[in-house]
Design an enzyme around this catalytic site. Structure first.
Site, PDB file in Angstrom:
ATOM      1  N   SER A  14       0.829  -1.204   0.000  1.00  0.00           N
ATOM      2  CA  SER A  14       0.000   0.000   0.000  1.00  0.00           C
ATOM      3  C   SER A  14       0.860   1.250   0.000  1.00  0.00           C
ATOM      4  O   SER A  14       1.898   1.307   0.660  1.00  0.00           O
ATOM      5  CB  SER A  14      -0.903   0.002   1.240  1.00  0.00           C
ATOM      6  OG  SER A  14      -1.543   1.248   1.380  1.00  0.00           O
ATOM      7  N   ASP A  15       0.401   2.261  -0.735  1.00  0.00           N
ATOM      8  CA  ASP A  15       0.989   3.590  -0.611  1.00  0.00           C
ATOM      9  C   ASP A  15       0.622   4.115   0.779  1.00  0.00           C
ATOM     10  O   ASP A  15      -0.327   3.633   1.393  1.00  0.00           O
ATOM     11  CB  ASP A  15       0.401   4.492  -1.711  1.00  0.00           C
ATOM     12  CG  ASP A  15       0.986   5.897  -1.690  1.00  0.00           C
ATOM     13  OD1 ASP A  15       2.141   6.045  -1.259  1.00  0.00           O
ATOM     14  OD2 ASP A  15       0.282   6.831  -2.107  1.00  0.00           O
TER      15      ASP A  15
END
Length: 265
Positions: A14-15
């Protein structure tokens, strides 16, 4: 068919910004002369001050414009006084941006970006209304201030200036971003989303390993990842530069160790 592969997912990458965090930046700490720092940051941004007195634009830049306004430095007034005449836009590979502004007696360049990158290009620093030659001792002091803010999970940006007697003949980063004068640091917080911690625990209970990938400073990324339970130790984080130094064999042996990839392009 898109949902089916999720049943056998083992890892979710995930960012950070806007996914694990709320993407609502607020300036909470600074280092340097406040009025000089706030005006430099506000001028070197594309956010605008709305009619309601709140900044509109990219969250980090909006936080800087709001910070300047809280110090009595309204961006429209700053722009009238120092109109922008050129720029070197932000680029993720060099991690900074620069704008050129006309003044009553010449031109001034405002630069903001990642502290470690901006500092490399500074040969002087601004303090008590004076410009001094940059020393190794001052450089260490600035980097320590950067780390202290990053350890609190703050997003840290540096500001620098350069005075020109005439408008710079080129607007390339290579030409503009050298021999800068360090102005200061700002530390901003981007609060984590309240629902994320529970989602991460749920992932782990389902046998899925969450990983954070971000362009942010390693210390900031580690602080947030530890708060969310993604990692339990700073040893579980690696930067893009450190990653590039690993051979494919070393990466294969070590990849299970890392839960945070910071400063990646």
């Amino acid at each position: 068919t898109a949902v089916e592969p999720l049943g056998c997912a083992q890892i979710i990458c995930s960012d950070k910004t806007g996914t694990l965090t709320q993407n609502k930046m607020t300036d909470v700490e600074h280092m340097g002369e406040e009025s000089e720092l706030a005006s430099t940051m506000a001028l070197c941004s594309d956010a605008v001050l709305g009619q309601d007195g709140l900044a509109e634009g990219e969250p980090t830049e909006a936080a800087l414009v709001n910070y300047a306004a809280s110090n009595g430095l309204q961006k429209p007034e700053l722009e009238r006084q120092y109109p922008r005449v050129d720029e070197a836009p932000f680029d993720s590979s060099r991690k900074m941006m620069s704008t050129i502004h006309q003044t009553s007696d010449g031109f001034v360049q405002c630069t903001k970006g990642a502290p470690d990158e901006v500092l490399k290009r500074c040969t002087a620093y601004f303090e008590d209304g004076q410009v001094y030659t940059m020393t190794e001792e001052k450089r260490r002091e600035i980097l320590a201030g950067n780390k202290q803010m990053a350890d609190k999970a703050l997003r840290v940006l540096a500001a620098a200036k350069r005075v020109w007697s005439e408008k710079p003949e080129q607007n390339t980063p290579e030409y503009l971003e050298q021999e800068l004068c360090f102005v200061g640091l700002t530390g901003m917080i981007d609060p984590v989303r309240p629902e994320v911690k529970a989602a991460i625990e749920e992932c782990r209970s389902a046998g899925i390993r969450p990983i954070m990938i971000t362009g942010d400073h390693k210390d900031t990324a580690v602080a947030i990842a530890e708060e969310l339970g993604i990692i339990s130790s700073p040893d579980e984080a690696i930067t893009g530069m450190e990653l590039n130094l690993l051979s494919d064999e070393e990466l294969e042996q070590q990849i299970d160790k890392y839960g945070v990839y910071a400063r990646v392009q």
